[in-house]
Write a protein that holds these residues in place. Structure first.
Motif, PDB file in Angstrom:
ATOM      1  N   VAL A 227       0.819  -1.223   0.000  1.00 16.46           N
ATOM      2  CA  VAL A 227       0.000   0.000   0.000  1.00 16.46           C
ATOM      3  C   VAL A 227       0.848   1.267   0.000  1.00 16.46           C
ATOM      4  N   THR A 228       2.160   1.136   0.130  1.00 19.07           N
ATOM      5  CA  THR A 228       3.035   2.309   0.083  1.00 19.07           C
ATOM      6  C   THR A 228       3.649   2.521  -1.299  1.00 19.07           C
ATOM      7  N   ARG A 229       3.401   1.613  -2.231  1.00 19.00           N
ATOM      8  CA  ARG A 229       4.068   1.661  -3.535  1.00 19.00           C
ATOM      9  C   ARG A 229       3.318   2.545  -4.524  1.00 19.00           C
ATOM     10  N   THR A 230       4.096   3.169  -5.420  1.00 24.13           N
ATOM     11  CA  THR A 230       3.530   4.124  -6.367  1.00 24.13           C
ATOM     12  C   THR A 230       3.609   3.675  -7.823  1.00 24.13           C
ATOM     13  N   ARG A 231       4.344   2.589  -8.093  1.00 28.93           N
ATOM     14  CA  ARG A 231       4.447   2.079  -9.457  1.00 28.93           C
ATOM     15  C   ARG A 231       4.418   0.556  -9.418  1.00 28.93           C
ATOM     16  N   ALA A 232       3.865  -0.031 -10.480  1.00 23.19           N
ATOM     17  CA  ALA A 232       3.735  -1.490 -10.510  1.00 23.19           C
ATOM     18  C   ALA A 232       3.714  -1.982 -11.946  1.00 23.19           C
ATOM     19  N   ALA A 233       4.069  -3.250 -12.126  1.00 27.28           N
ATOM     20  CA  ALA A 233       4.051  -3.901 -13.444  1.00 27.28           C
ATOM     21  C   ALA A 233       2.830  -4.798 -13.546  1.00 27.28           C
ATOM     22  N   ALA A 234       2.030  -4.583 -14.583  1.00 25.66           N
ATOM     23  CA  ALA A 234       0.848  -5.408 -14.814  1.00 25.66           C
ATOM     24  C   ALA A 234       1.156  -6.609 -15.688  1.00 25.66           C
ATOM     25  N   CYS A 235       2.387  -6.677 -16.230  1.00 26.07           N
ATOM     26  CA  CYS A 235       2.731  -7.690 -17.222  1.00 26.07           C
ATOM     27  C   CYS A 235       3.667  -8.762 -16.657  1.00 26.07           C
ATOM     28  N   TRP A 236       3.296  -9.993 -16.849  1.00 20.84           N
ATOM     29  CA  TRP A 236       4.108 -11.140 -16.414  1.00 20.84           C
ATOM     30  C   TRP A 236       4.987 -11.595 -17.561  1.00 20.84           C
ATOM     31  N   GLU A 237       6.220 -12.001 -17.224  1.00 19.79           N
ATOM     32  CA  GLU A 237       7.096 -12.528 -18.268  1.00 19.79           C
ATOM     33  C   GLU A 237       6.611 -13.879 -18.762  1.00 19.79           C
ATOM     34  N   GLY A 238       5.940 -14.634 -17.888  1.00 18.73           N
ATOM     35  CA  GLY A 238       5.375 -15.922 -18.291  1.00 18.73           C
ATOM     36  C   GLY A 238       6.266 -17.095 -17.949  1.00 18.73           C
ATOM     37  N   VAL A 239       5.823 -18.291 -18.355  1.00 17.46           N
ATOM     38  CA  VAL A 239       6.534 -19.532 -18.042  1.00 17.46           C
ATOM     39  C   VAL A 239       6.577 -20.428 -19.273  1.00 17.46           C
ATOM     40  N   ARG A 240       7.318 -21.523 -19.136  1.00 19.29           N
ATOM     41  CA  ARG A 240       7.371 -22.533 -20.194  1.00 19.29           C
ATOM     42  C   ARG A 240       7.056 -23.913 -19.611  1.00 19.29           C
ATOM     43  N   ARG A 241       6.402 -23.924 -18.476  1.00 17.70           N
ATOM     44  CA  ARG A 241       6.074 -25.179 -17.810  1.00 17.70           C
ATOM     45  C   ARG A 241       4.644 -25.595 -18.119  1.00 17.70           C
ATOM     46  N   ARG A 242       4.389 -26.888 -17.948  1.00 18.67           N
ATOM     47  CA  ARG A 242       3.051 -27.426 -18.231  1.00 18.67           C
ATOM     48  C   ARG A 242       2.055 -27.139 -17.111  1.00 18.67           C
ATOM     49  N   ALA A 243       2.563 -26.895 -15.920  1.00 16.65           N
ATOM     50  CA  ALA A 243       1.686 -26.595 -14.787  1.00 16.65           C
ATOM     51  C   ALA A 243       2.403 -25.652 -13.840  1.00 16.65           C
ATOM     52  N   VAL A 244       1.701 -24.639 -13.363  1.00 14.73           N
ATOM     53  CA  VAL A 244       2.283 -23.687 -12.426  1.00 14.73           C
ATOM     54  C   VAL A 244       1.175 -23.148 -11.526  1.00 14.73           C
ATOM     55  N   THR A 245       1.513 -22.931 -10.255  1.00  8.95           N
ATOM     56  CA  THR A 245       0.573 -22.359  -9.293  1.00  8.95           C
ATOM     57  C   THR A 245       1.132 -21.041  -8.788  1.00  8.95           C
ATOM     58  N   VAL A 246       0.305 -20.000  -8.847  1.00  7.76           N
ATOM     59  CA  VAL A 246       0.719 -18.670  -8.433  1.00  7.76           C
ATOM     60  C   VAL A 246      -0.199 -18.179  -7.318  1.00  7.76           C
ATOM     61  N   PRO A 247       0.328 -17.946  -6.122  1.00  4.36           N
ATOM     62  CA  PRO A 247      -0.493 -17.358  -5.058  1.00  4.36           C
ATOM     63  C   PRO A 247      -0.779 -15.884  -5.351  1.00  4.36           C
ATOM     64  N   LEU A 248      -1.994 -15.450  -5.070  1.00  2.00           N
ATOM     65  CA  LEU A 248      -2.369 -14.044  -5.193  1.00  2.00           C
ATOM     66  C   LEU A 248      -2.854 -13.528  -3.840  1.00  2.00           C
ATOM     67  N   VAL A 249      -2.629 -12.256  -3.608  1.00  2.00           N
ATOM     68  CA  VAL A 249      -3.211 -11.577  -2.458  1.00  2.00           C
ATOM     69  C   VAL A 249      -4.240 -10.584  -2.990  1.00  2.00           C
ATOM     70  N   VAL A 250      -5.478 -10.697  -2.540  1.00  2.00           N
ATOM     71  CA  VAL A 250      -6.525  -9.746  -2.902  1.00  2.00           C
ATOM     72  C   VAL A 250      -7.176  -9.274  -1.606  1.00  2.00           C
ATOM     73  N   GLU A 251      -7.093  -7.971  -1.341  1.00  2.00           N
ATOM     74  CA  GLU A 251      -7.621  -7.414  -0.101  1.00  2.00           C
ATOM     75  C   GLU A 251      -8.512  -6.214  -0.390  1.00  2.00           C
ATOM     76  N   GLN A 252      -9.494  -6.019   0.471  1.00  2.00           N
ATOM     77  CA  GLN A 252     -10.383  -4.868   0.326  1.00  2.00           C
ATOM     78  C   GLN A 252      -9.703  -3.616   0.853  1.00  2.00           C
ATOM     79  N   VAL A 253      -9.772  -2.559   0.051  1.00  2.00           N
ATOM     80  CA  VAL A 253      -9.248  -1.253   0.442  1.00  2.00           C
ATOM     81  C   VAL A 253     -10.234  -0.189  -0.016  1.00  2.00           C
ATOM     82  N   GLU A 254     -10.075   1.011   0.491  1.00  2.00           N
ATOM     83  CA  GLU A 254     -10.924   2.116   0.053  1.00  2.00           C
ATOM     84  C   GLU A 254     -10.207   2.888  -1.038  1.00  2.00           C
ATOM     85  N   VAL A 255     -10.923   3.176  -2.138  1.00  2.00           N
ATOM     86  CA  VAL A 255     -10.291   3.849  -3.274  1.00  2.00           C
ATOM     87  C   VAL A 255     -11.166   4.999  -3.760  1.00  2.00           C
ATOM     88  N   ASP A 256     -10.585   5.844  -4.594  1.00  2.00           N
ATOM     89  CA  ASP A 256     -11.355   6.902  -5.252  1.00  2.00           C
ATOM     90  C   ASP A 256     -12.130   6.294  -6.406  1.00  2.00           C
TER      91      ASP A 256
END
Length: 208
Positions: free
Chosen positions: A139-168
């Motif tokens: 929540v202190t960061r001002t820049r971020a990358a929306a693009c993933w470089e990707g993988v070459r594997r047949r199966a991959v698991t990626v954990p995500l964090v999704v939290e409720q915040v107040e926004v404009d």
């Protein structure tokens, strides 16, 4: 078998007949070969684990190219269907090449009228690949990358964090979401503006 001809005209007729018999077979085989090639293309079973976001909608988009190519309509853009998080996870079976330049949109049940689609941050400014990211840091960061470089594997698991915040939102402050990976992933440019760590998209993210 030997074909004997008594004249040039008869020989040409025999050749034309043979060509007529062969062409339909080759034409019919072409679509079958195309289907076989698509089926043989590498695929990846991509699973996202998401705690405390049951029913969240996840959609993937892949777009690789430059801004000039995007303006000219030359970027190959692929978008998945929308899937809901069930029992803490959601899985997509996609062509492996579609993981390159992948962005992930999240819509949580609690979100108000934000005017944008919450987008997963694969990397925040100040972090390198492999760095751990906490909500307090995000929540202190001002820049971020929306693009993933990707993988070459047949199966991959990626954990995500999704939290409720107040926004404009469109009409004042509303409930929104912050979405990011708890371990910084390999990313592609550009780094975009983020508001208190929240990355939002109103258009396709062109990755390069």
């Amino acid at each position: 078998m030997t074909i004997r001809s008594t004249s040039t005209g008869t020989a040409l007729t025999a050749v034309a007949l043979l060509a007529t018999l062969l062409v339909p077979s080759a034409t019919a085989a072409a679509p079958e070969r195309a289907v076989e090639q698509r089926a043989a293309a590498p695929r990846t079973e991509l699973t996202f684990t998401v705690e405390d976001c049951e029913g969240c909608e996840i959609q993937l988009t892949s777009a690789l190219g430059t801004y000039e190519q995007a303006d000219a309509g030359e970027v190959d853009i692929w978008t998945s269907g929308t899937r809901r998080v069930r029992d803490g996870s959601v899985t997509f079976d996609i062509a492996t090449r579609r993981t390159w330049g992948l962005s992930v949109a999240v819509k949580a049940p609690w979100e108000g009228h934000t005017g944008y689609r919450t987008t997963v941050a694969w990397r925040y400014n100040g972090h390198l690949q492999g760095d751990a990211v906490t909500l307090e840091e995000a929540v202190t960061r001002t820049r971020a990358a929306a693009c993933w470089e990707g993988v070459r594997r047949r199966a991959v698991t990626v954990p995500l964090v999704v939290e409720q915040v107040e926004v404009d939102g469109v009409r004042g402050r509303v409930p929104g979401s912050i979405a990011f990976v708890p371990t910084t992933q390999s990313w592609l440019r550009p780094m975009r503006k983020a508001w208190d760590g929240v990355l939002g998209s109103q258009d396709v993210n062109i990755c390069h």
